[in-house]
Write an enzyme that holds these catalytic residues in place. Sequence first.
Site, mmCIF file in Angstrom:
data_model
loop_
_atom_site.group_PDB
_atom_site.id
_atom_site.type_symbol
_atom_site.label_atom_id
_atom_site.label_comp_id
_atom_site.label_asym_id
_atom_site.label_seq_id
_atom_site.Cartn_x
_atom_site.Cartn_y
_atom_site.Cartn_z
ATOM 1 N N HIS A 110 -9.600 3.402 -4.312
ATOM 2 C CA HIS A 110 -8.370 2.319 -4.919
ATOM 3 C C HIS A 110 -7.107 3.603 -5.114
ATOM 4 C CE1 HIS A 110 -5.463 0.325 -7.126
ATOM 5 N NE2 HIS A 110 -5.464 1.388 -8.443
ATOM 6 N N ARG B 261 -4.113 -6.870 0.595
ATOM 7 C CA ARG B 261 -4.779 -8.399 0.777
ATOM 8 C C ARG B 261 -5.262 -8.898 -0.284
ATOM 9 N NH1 ARG B 261 0.079 -8.904 2.842
ATOM 10 N NH2 ARG B 261 0.315 -8.339 4.583
ATOM 11 N N ASP C 204 -8.992 -5.440 -8.966
ATOM 12 C CA ASP C 204 -9.046 -4.286 -9.578
ATOM 13 C C ASP C 204 -9.889 -4.065 -10.251
ATOM 14 O OD1 ASP C 204 -8.380 -2.902 -6.930
ATOM 15 O OD2 ASP C 204 -6.421 -3.169 -7.866
#
Length: 197
Positions: free
Chosen positions: A108, A90, A144
Amino acid sequence: MLTVAVLISGTGSNLRALLEAAASSAFPARVIVVGADREASGLGHAEEFGIPSFVVPWRGADQREAWGEELDRQLEVWGPDLIVLSGLMRLLPAGVVARWSPRLINTHPAYLPEFPGAHAVRDAIAAGATRTGASVIVVDDGIDTGPILAQERVEIAPGDDESALHERIKPVERRLLIDVVRRVATGELNLDLTASV
Ligand code: GAR
């Protein structure tokens, strides 16, 4: 001792690795709470390690702000020194990011800034890349885009599907995550110097 909250959505294999590392008395950080946006199977790892957990159920994108406020209240109760997003699928509302960043980090499964977003492993294969990677970043108000704290390359083998490649990336993510948490805890890595929000 650095106190850590971990937020997950899924199986929590990276969470488990951190719990295992933190179970050693030599490790300078402790996971004090695990949170999730659903009844994630990974919450079972917290239970097994005797770590408290909470769920703030996701109720749809139109409720993002209210969800974020409730999440923030839960985190505030525990007051961790560091929050790790470890597979929380989320986007946090800007207010939550502004409040906790740079003490808010994310794992990530790609070599950022390549392949940001929710489908990083699939996107790398679809792009025909021959290598991808794993990154640990500070969460900022982009997707990100925050400062990179650690990253490492992972080769894409011919015939790799999303699941096979992701399973090869995860052990690298785990190693990077544990090392970043350790370095933050020892003061070797000062997150305030990375602040971008
Ligand atoms: C991890 O690869 C993590 O980096 C990724 O989800 C996986 C969770 O695995 N997160 C993202 O893609 C965030 N954009 P796990 O639940 O087994 O630890």
